[in-house]
Design a protein around this motif. Structure first.
Motif, PDB file in Angstrom:
ATOM      1  N   GLY A  64      -9.899 -13.725  20.069  1.00  0.00           N
ATOM      2  CA  GLY A  64      -9.717 -14.208  18.707  1.00  0.00           C
ATOM      3  C   GLY A  64      -9.545 -13.131  17.659  1.00  0.00           C
ATOM      4  O   GLY A  64      -9.195 -13.430  16.513  1.00  0.00           O
ATOM      5  N   PHE A  65      -9.762 -11.872  18.018  1.00  0.00           N
ATOM      6  CA  PHE A  65      -9.583 -10.777  17.070  1.00  0.00           C
ATOM      7  C   PHE A  65      -8.093 -10.551  16.853  1.00  0.00           C
ATOM      8  O   PHE A  65      -7.337 -10.390  17.811  1.00  0.00           O
ATOM      9  CB  PHE A  65     -10.233  -9.501  17.614  1.00  0.00           C
ATOM     10  N   ALA A  81     -18.216 -13.268  18.648  1.00  0.00           N
ATOM     11  CA  ALA A  81     -18.210 -11.804  18.773  1.00  0.00           C
ATOM     12  C   ALA A  81     -19.519 -11.218  18.243  1.00  0.00           C
ATOM     13  O   ALA A  81     -20.101 -10.322  18.861  1.00  0.00           O
ATOM     14  CB  ALA A  81     -17.010 -11.219  18.040  1.00  0.00           C
ATOM     15  N   LEU A  82     -19.991 -11.732  17.110  1.00  0.00           N
ATOM     16  CA  LEU A  82     -21.259 -11.241  16.547  1.00  0.00           C
ATOM     17  C   LEU A  82     -22.442 -11.563  17.450  1.00  0.00           C
ATOM     18  O   LEU A  82     -23.407 -10.803  17.505  1.00  0.00           O
ATOM     19  CB  LEU A  82     -21.506 -11.858  15.168  1.00  0.00           C
ATOM     20  N   VAL A  86     -14.336  -0.349   2.741  1.00  0.00           N
ATOM     21  CA  VAL A  86     -14.150  -1.791   2.865  1.00  0.00           C
ATOM     22  C   VAL A  86     -13.408  -2.047   4.168  1.00  0.00           C
ATOM     23  O   VAL A  86     -12.377  -1.420   4.445  1.00  0.00           O
ATOM     24  CB  VAL A  86     -13.339  -2.372   1.684  1.00  0.00           C
ATOM     25  N   ASN A  87     -13.946  -2.951   4.964  1.00  0.00           N
ATOM     26  CA  ASN A  87     -13.290  -3.385   6.192  1.00  0.00           C
ATOM     27  C   ASN A  87     -12.752  -4.792   5.966  1.00  0.00           C
ATOM     28  O   ASN A  87     -13.481  -5.664   5.499  1.00  0.00           O
ATOM     29  CB  ASN A  87     -14.286  -3.387   7.356  1.00  0.00           C
ATOM     30  N   VAL A  88     -11.482  -4.998   6.286  1.00  0.00           N
ATOM     31  CA  VAL A  88     -10.854  -6.316   6.175  1.00  0.00           C
ATOM     32  C   VAL A  88     -10.335  -6.673   7.563  1.00  0.00           C
ATOM     33  O   VAL A  88      -9.457  -5.998   8.094  1.00  0.00           O
ATOM     34  CB  VAL A  88      -9.695  -6.305   5.153  1.00  0.00           C
ATOM     35  N   ALA A  89     -10.906  -7.717   8.152  1.00  0.00           N
ATOM     36  CA  ALA A  89     -10.548  -8.115   9.522  1.00  0.00           C
ATOM     37  C   ALA A  89     -10.069  -9.557   9.536  1.00  0.00           C
ATOM     38  O   ALA A  89     -10.581 -10.397   8.789  1.00  0.00           O
ATOM     39  CB  ALA A  89     -11.754  -7.969  10.445  1.00  0.00           C
ATOM     40  N   GLU A  90      -9.109  -9.826  10.407  1.00  0.00           N
ATOM     41  CA  GLU A  90      -8.620 -11.191  10.564  1.00  0.00           C
ATOM     42  C   GLU A  90      -8.945 -11.687  11.965  1.00  0.00           C
ATOM     43  O   GLU A  90      -8.788 -10.954  12.952  1.00  0.00           O
ATOM     44  CB  GLU A  90      -7.132 -11.250  10.298  1.00  0.00           C
ATOM     45  N   TRP A  91      -9.402 -12.926  12.009  1.00  0.00           N
ATOM     46  CA  TRP A  91      -9.786 -13.586  13.251  1.00  0.00           C
ATOM     47  C   TRP A  91      -9.078 -14.925  13.349  1.00  0.00           C
ATOM     48  O   TRP A  91      -8.771 -15.552  12.325  1.00  0.00           O
ATOM     49  CB  TRP A  91     -11.298 -13.814  13.275  1.00  0.00           C
TER      50      TRP A  91
END
Length: 98
Positions: free
Chosen positions: A33-34, A64-65, A50-55
């Motif tokens: 899903g990442f 995942a967590l 800043v981290n910007v992630a799309e799932w």
């Protein structure tokens, strides 16, 4: 799709933080899903990232967590920085005309 945004204030070594985050990035990249992410460093504020992630979905992100192998990554990052994590959904998106 869900977007995860996490702002970090590094109180330890920025080099060590970047190495730890690189390992965390590899962990997430291997999870179902990442879709991808970008880690941004503030141009004028040393130690702010800043981290910007799309799932694909919130469920993929939460799985995942919850993965047991995530815990050491979380501990390593918490030892070096504080964070402000939030999930977001897209309301408006525009790109420059070609």
């Amino acid at each position: 799709m869900i977007t995860f945004v996490n702002r970090f204030e590094v109180h330890g070594s920025v080099d060590e933080f970047e190495r730890a985050f690189d390992a965390t990035s590899a962990f997430f990249a291997a999870r179902p899903g990442f879709l991808g992410h970008r880690m941004l460093r503030a141009a004028d504020l040393p130690g702010r990232y800043v981290n910007v992630a799309e799932w694909e979905s919130r469920e993929h992100f939460e799985r995942a967590l919850a993965h047991p192998e995530f815990l050491p990554h979380a501990k390593a990052l918490r030892a070096l920085a504080t964070s402000d994590p939030n999930l977001y959904t897209t309301v408006l998106e525009r790109t420059a005309p070609k």
